[in-house]
Design a protein around this motif. Sequence first.
Motif, PDB file in Angstrom:
ATOM      1  N   VAL A  35       0.829  -1.207   0.000  1.00 37.57           N
ATOM      2  CA  VAL A  35       0.000   0.000   0.000  1.00 37.57           C
ATOM      3  C   VAL A  35       0.862   1.254   0.000  1.00 37.57           C
ATOM      4  CG1 VAL A  35      -1.668   1.330   1.349  1.00 37.57           C
ATOM      5  CG2 VAL A  35      -1.963  -1.137   1.091  1.00 37.57           C
ATOM      6  N   LYS A  36       1.951   1.209   0.781  1.00 38.08           N
ATOM      7  CA  LYS A  36       2.850   2.363   0.832  1.00 38.08           C
ATOM      8  C   LYS A  36       3.504   2.609  -0.512  1.00 38.08           C
ATOM      9  CE  LYS A  36       6.601   4.316   3.594  1.00 38.08           C
ATOM     10  NZ  LYS A  36       7.545   4.074   4.722  1.00 38.08           N
ATOM     11  N   LYS A  37       3.859   1.528  -1.205  1.00 43.76           N
ATOM     12  CA  LYS A  37       4.509   1.645  -2.499  1.00 43.76           C
ATOM     13  C   LYS A  37       3.548   2.177  -3.558  1.00 43.76           C
ATOM     14  CE  LYS A  37       7.101  -1.087  -5.897  1.00 43.76           C
ATOM     15  NZ  LYS A  37       7.599  -2.458  -6.229  1.00 43.76           N
ATOM     16  N   HIS A  38       2.270   1.767  -3.481  1.00 45.47           N
ATOM     17  CA  HIS A  38       1.277   2.168  -4.483  1.00 45.47           C
ATOM     18  C   HIS A  38       0.225   3.096  -3.864  1.00 45.47           C
ATOM     19  CE1 HIS A  38       2.881  -0.890  -7.224  1.00 45.47           C
ATOM     20  NE2 HIS A  38       2.872  -1.730  -6.198  1.00 45.47           N
ATOM     21  N   SER A  39       0.650   3.943  -2.962  1.00 45.90           N
ATOM     22  CA  SER A  39      -0.291   4.798  -2.228  1.00 45.90           C
ATOM     23  C   SER A  39      -1.081   5.718  -3.153  1.00 45.90           C
ATOM     24  CB  SER A  39       0.464   5.626  -1.188  1.00 45.90           C
ATOM     25  OG  SER A  39       1.491   6.398  -1.813  1.00 45.90           O
ATOM     26  N   LEU A  40      -0.455   6.215  -4.205  1.00 45.06           N
ATOM     27  CA  LEU A  40      -1.141   7.130  -5.114  1.00 45.06           C
ATOM     28  C   LEU A  40      -2.271   6.410  -5.849  1.00 45.06           C
ATOM     29  CD1 LEU A  40      -1.201   9.997  -6.251  1.00 45.06           C
ATOM     30  CD2 LEU A  40       0.367   9.232  -8.062  1.00 45.06           C
ATOM     31  N   VAL A  41      -2.030   5.159  -6.248  1.00 46.89           N
ATOM     32  CA  VAL A  41      -3.052   4.375  -6.937  1.00 46.89           C
ATOM     33  C   VAL A  41      -4.265   4.183  -6.039  1.00 46.89           C
ATOM     34  CG1 VAL A  41      -3.590   2.164  -7.998  1.00 46.89           C
ATOM     35  CG2 VAL A  41      -1.339   3.202  -8.353  1.00 46.89           C
ATOM     36  N   TYR A  42      -4.029   3.787  -4.781  1.00 52.30           N
ATOM     37  CA  TYR A  42      -5.126   3.567  -3.841  1.00 52.30           C
ATOM     38  C   TYR A  42      -5.850   4.866  -3.510  1.00 52.30           C
ATOM     39  CZ  TYR A  42      -3.679  -1.251  -3.152  1.00 52.30           C
ATOM     40  OH  TYR A  42      -3.393  -2.576  -3.355  1.00 52.30           O
ATOM     41  N   ILE A  86     -13.911   5.623  -6.071  1.00 47.82           N
ATOM     42  CA  ILE A  86     -14.605   4.552  -6.782  1.00 47.82           C
ATOM     43  C   ILE A  86     -15.067   3.476  -5.812  1.00 47.82           C
ATOM     44  CG2 ILE A  86     -14.360   2.788  -8.562  1.00 47.82           C
ATOM     45  CD1 ILE A  86     -12.222   4.593  -9.850  1.00 47.82           C
ATOM     46  N   LEU A  87     -14.173   3.081  -4.895  1.00 43.23           N
ATOM     47  CA  LEU A  87     -14.545   2.072  -3.906  1.00 43.23           C
ATOM     48  C   LEU A  87     -15.645   2.577  -2.987  1.00 43.23           C
ATOM     49  CD1 LEU A  87     -11.000   0.696  -2.939  1.00 43.23           C
ATOM     50  CD2 LEU A  87     -12.757  -0.455  -4.286  1.00 43.23           C
ATOM     51  N   GLY A  88     -15.562   3.868  -2.624  1.00 44.69           N
ATOM     52  CA  GLY A  88     -16.611   4.451  -1.794  1.00 44.69           C
ATOM     53  C   GLY A  88     -17.956   4.443  -2.491  1.00 44.69           C
ATOM     54  N   HIS A  89     -17.962   4.801  -3.763  1.00 47.52           N
ATOM     55  CA  HIS A  89     -19.205   4.770  -4.548  1.00 47.52           C
ATOM     56  C   HIS A  89     -19.744   3.344  -4.634  1.00 47.52           C
ATOM     57  CE1 HIS A  89     -21.515   4.423  -8.316  1.00 47.52           C
ATOM     58  NE2 HIS A  89     -21.932   5.645  -8.043  1.00 47.52           N
ATOM     59  N   PHE A  90     -18.860   2.378  -4.891  1.00 51.81           N
ATOM     60  CA  PHE A  90     -19.285   0.975  -5.016  1.00 51.81           C
ATOM     61  C   PHE A  90     -19.880   0.460  -3.712  1.00 51.81           C
ATOM     62  CE2 PHE A  90     -18.272  -3.576  -4.663  1.00 51.81           C
ATOM     63  CZ  PHE A  90     -18.997  -4.053  -5.743  1.00 51.81           C
ATOM     64  N   ILE A  91     -19.214   0.749  -2.607  1.00 53.99           N
ATOM     65  CA  ILE A  91     -19.695   0.267  -1.302  1.00 53.99           C
ATOM     66  C   ILE A  91     -21.003   0.953  -0.915  1.00 53.99           C
ATOM     67  CG2 ILE A  91     -19.179   0.215   1.171  1.00 53.99           C
ATOM     68  CD1 ILE A  91     -16.221  -0.108   0.388  1.00 53.99           C
ATOM     69  N   PHE A  92     -21.072   2.254  -1.151  1.00 53.73           N
ATOM     70  CA  PHE A  92     -22.231   3.018  -0.693  1.00 53.73           C
ATOM     71  C   PHE A  92     -23.470   2.756  -1.540  1.00 53.73           C
ATOM     72  CE2 PHE A  92     -24.854   6.860  -0.296  1.00 53.73           C
ATOM     73  CZ  PHE A  92     -24.945   6.952   1.084  1.00 53.73           C
ATOM     74  N   PHE A  93     -23.294   2.638  -2.860  1.00 55.02           N
ATOM     75  CA  PHE A  93     -24.441   2.523  -3.758  1.00 55.02           C
ATOM     76  C   PHE A  93     -24.730   1.103  -4.232  1.00 55.02           C
ATOM     77  CE2 PHE A  93     -23.288   7.020  -4.286  1.00 55.02           C
ATOM     78  CZ  PHE A  93     -24.523   7.607  -4.077  1.00 55.02           C
ATOM     79  N   TYR A  94     -23.816   0.150  -4.000  1.00 57.18           N
ATOM     80  CA  TYR A  94     -24.033  -1.227  -4.456  1.00 57.18           C
ATOM     81  C   TYR A  94     -24.027  -2.211  -3.287  1.00 57.18           C
ATOM     82  CZ  TYR A  94     -23.424   0.419  -9.243  1.00 57.18           C
ATOM     83  OH  TYR A  94     -23.586   1.078 -10.436  1.00 57.18           O
ATOM     84  N   VAL A  95     -22.905  -2.298  -2.593  1.00 59.42           N
ATOM     85  CA  VAL A  95     -22.805  -3.261  -1.489  1.00 59.42           C
ATOM     86  C   VAL A  95     -23.760  -2.892  -0.367  1.00 59.42           C
ATOM     87  CG1 VAL A  95     -21.265  -4.300   0.207  1.00 59.42           C
ATOM     88  CG2 VAL A  95     -20.410  -3.763  -2.078  1.00 59.42           C
ATOM     89  N   GLY A  96     -23.799  -1.617  -0.016  1.00 60.10           N
ATOM     90  CA  GLY A  96     -24.667  -1.164   1.073  1.00 60.10           C
ATOM     91  C   GLY A  96     -26.136  -1.495   0.853  1.00 60.10           C
ATOM     92  N   PRO A  97     -26.727  -1.112  -0.294  1.00 59.79           N
ATOM     93  CA  PRO A  97     -28.138  -1.453  -0.531  1.00 59.79           C
ATOM     94  C   PRO A  97     -28.412  -2.948  -0.564  1.00 59.79           C
ATOM     95  CG  PRO A  97     -27.461   0.317  -1.994  1.00 59.79           C
ATOM     96  CD  PRO A  97     -26.220  -0.155  -1.299  1.00 59.79           C
TER      97      PRO A  97
END
Length: 321
Positions: free
Chosen positions: A33-40, A46-57
């Motif tokens: 994660v430290k090496k690819h911190s910018l990617v994450y 995107i992950l927040g949108h996926f969790i909030f609008f797909y996984v959450g419902p």
Amino acid sequence: MEENNTLERGLTGSSLPKETKKPSFFERAKKHVKKHSLVYLFLVPILGHFIFFYVGPIVFSFVITFMDYPIVGKPEFIALDNWKRFFNDPNAWKSVWNTIMFSVLYILPTMALGLLFATLIHSLKRRWATLFKGVFFLPVVTSFVVISGIWAWMFRGNAEGFVNQFLALFGIQEQLFLSSSSQALMVLAGLSIYKVVGNTMIYYYAGLQGIPDDVYEAAKIDGSGRFKTFFKITMPLLMPIHLYVAITTTIGSFQIFDSAFLLTKGGPNYATNTIVYYMYQQGFTAYDFGYASVLAYVLFFFIFAVSMIQKRYLGKQVDYN
């Protein structure tokens, strides 16, 4: 003697390399994660949108299947009562049956007509192929509300309906169509076929374009006729397209809602009350969100089961060689 002492010290470990400790999973993850911190960092929205609008419902809808969840008031845990209610609800089973019958009337004709139109266009010259692709695809890009209005006028169950006027030319008596329990579902299926078949045609046309010409040339040299070539070569090589079209049309047929909502409101006598329309009635008319969520999961299980069966029989690898 001195050589023996040196050899002994070497064997006892003074000169042996020490074993390095393998980093734990969390240490490796932290380093990654430290090496690819910018990617994450860019993935967080995107992950927040996926969790909030797909996984959450999904999780929330599953939880409330075990609850009496009114739009106003305090939710109450009722265990499996909503699921028991489904198995004892005749209207729910009627909606399931209507959905299955709609799928039978819709899936195969849509696939067959799409393949037929694609084959005809594939055999035409480029200029004519472009023209007919536009003609057949026009209903796909036309508003469903507009097409439904035209369909309602055409299949009006009196002398003013266009289809009844056409039938009268041959001495056939007026048909009720959308007001008939036995005909309404067929009219809705016809509307959906007309709306979607252009899309199916494009998929099959792309599949036909992907079949190498030398395959047909080899078949022609072997003396294969046009029909034999179509059923022995074209159809098997289109198997991936068959699978994709079968799954997408199946999902679309089980999710039928708009035509029932716009033309029949689930009637007459629950004849066009599909499972999605019944889900809408329970969730947004009766505000029984717990039971509506049960219907949603029943729909998911049906679609998943049918899709797996289709994948089992149509999901074969294609070799163009």
